[in-house]
Motif scaffolding. Sequence first.
Motif, mmCIF file in Angstrom:
data_model
loop_
_atom_site.group_PDB
_atom_site.id
_atom_site.type_symbol
_atom_site.label_atom_id
_atom_site.label_comp_id
_atom_site.label_asym_id
_atom_site.label_seq_id
_atom_site.Cartn_x
_atom_site.Cartn_y
_atom_site.Cartn_z
ATOM 1 N N GLY A 85 2.620 4.636 -0.037
ATOM 2 C CA GLY A 85 3.802 3.766 -0.097
ATOM 3 C C GLY A 85 3.686 2.767 -1.240
ATOM 4 N N LYS A 86 2.490 2.195 -1.397
ATOM 5 C CA LYS A 86 2.315 1.175 -2.440
ATOM 6 C C LYS A 86 2.358 1.800 -3.830
ATOM 7 C CE LYS A 86 -0.283 -2.977 -3.367
ATOM 8 N NZ LYS A 86 -1.250 -3.937 -2.844
ATOM 9 N N LEU A 87 1.741 2.988 -3.986
ATOM 10 C CA LEU A 87 1.793 3.669 -5.296
ATOM 11 C C LEU A 87 3.241 3.971 -5.657
ATOM 12 C CD1 LEU A 87 -1.199 6.207 -4.998
ATOM 13 C CD2 LEU A 87 -1.134 4.132 -6.397
ATOM 14 N N PHE A 104 -6.267 -2.812 -5.555
ATOM 15 C CA PHE A 104 -7.524 -3.546 -5.352
ATOM 16 C C PHE A 104 -7.710 -3.975 -3.901
ATOM 17 C CE2 PHE A 104 -6.304 -3.912 -9.774
ATOM 18 C CZ PHE A 104 -7.452 -3.433 -10.383
ATOM 19 N N ASP A 105 -6.772 -3.534 -3.055
ATOM 20 C CA ASP A 105 -6.863 -3.975 -1.660
ATOM 21 C C ASP A 105 -6.990 -2.792 -0.701
ATOM 22 O OD1 ASP A 105 -4.318 -2.996 -2.026
ATOM 23 O OD2 ASP A 105 -3.316 -4.600 -0.933
ATOM 24 N N VAL A 106 -7.585 -1.700 -1.171
ATOM 25 C CA VAL A 106 -7.798 -0.556 -0.261
ATOM 26 C C VAL A 106 -8.798 -0.966 0.814
ATOM 27 C CG1 VAL A 106 -8.656 1.812 -0.090
ATOM 28 C CG2 VAL A 106 -7.210 1.143 -2.025
ATOM 29 N N VAL A 171 -13.163 -4.956 -3.363
ATOM 30 C CA VAL A 171 -12.860 -5.322 -1.969
ATOM 31 C C VAL A 171 -12.065 -6.620 -2.029
ATOM 32 C CG1 VAL A 171 -13.831 -5.988 0.285
ATOM 33 C CG2 VAL A 171 -15.041 -4.324 -1.155
ATOM 34 N N GLU A 172 -10.904 -6.647 -1.366
ATOM 35 C CA GLU A 172 -10.115 -7.895 -1.329
ATOM 36 C C GLU A 172 -10.558 -8.728 -0.132
ATOM 37 O OE1 GLU A 172 -5.569 -8.490 -2.027
ATOM 38 O OE2 GLU A 172 -5.846 -8.483 0.148
ATOM 39 N N VAL A 173 -10.974 -9.952 -0.395
ATOM 40 C CA VAL A 173 -11.381 -10.828 0.703
ATOM 41 C C VAL A 173 -10.408 -12.005 0.769
ATOM 42 C CG1 VAL A 173 -13.259 -12.134 1.759
ATOM 43 C CG2 VAL A 173 -13.798 -10.157 0.326
HETATM 44 MG MG MG Z 1 -2.753 -6.953 -2.268
#
Ligand code: MG
Length: 238
Positions: A85-87, A104-106, A171-173
Amino acid sequence: MILDRHSRINTSEIQARLKTINLGDERFDPEEVGRFIDMMQIYEGAMYEISTKLEILDDEFQVRFSHDPIHHMERRLKSVNSIIGKLERKGLPVAVDSVRDHLFDVAGIRVICNYRDDVYSVSNYLSAQSDIQVLRVKDYIKNPKVNGYRSLHVIYAVPVFLSSGPHYTPVEVQFRTIAMDYWASLEHALRYKTDLPDAKLNEHSQTLLDCARSLQNIEVQMQNIHRDINGAPRMEGQ
Ligand code: MG
Ligand code: GTP
């Protein structure tokens, strides 16, 4: 405490979903499906590495200062549906390389801290670790979003060691306090509540903005009590 939300790769779900994708006349080719699964396994490893680092820091604070900076953590891998969906929303090809280069938020971890000082100390100690890189920082605590959203977002790249060598993986923190998390959950629920009349939505959005400001003031007051108890300098109200 770690809450896992969709944090393990589900190979059959990925295979089934990717099979339904039509790329012109061709189906998503089986080799690319294999690469997608391998990629998800690396994201999973990266997420576990960062959450282990955070647990170790929290344990160290507990042992040295008798204080737990982290109230709890949540971790999740983006589902195959959300990735696709995001792609598509970004107009990118549905392919492993697009995910690697643009999402960057997988792998995502939410770190819910007790106090605002904890948000900055935990994130600074993690950012200073020599084996990981900081790719991007968005400080919505110092600069809240117009709707009132506050959190500190940091994207880290961590090496995941496989038989083929290290794979640096983002990794998104999201670091936030309990009050910021409480607010963000309700705001998120309101955002997906599309069956309310516009006037009601606007009224609730305005009330939420007032709540964000009130929570920020309460946080400063409680942080100062906590600092006094622990002999740390006071923080100015905002
Ligand atoms: Mg994001
Ligand atoms: P996207 O991932 O495409 O949204 O772009 P981005 O990564 O540049 O966005 P950003 O770092 O600003 O936000 C990423 C995540 O933070 C979102 O997926 C949410 O989990 C959270 N977030 C950001 N803004 C808000 C907000 O206004 N309200 C709530 N509840 N969450 C938010």
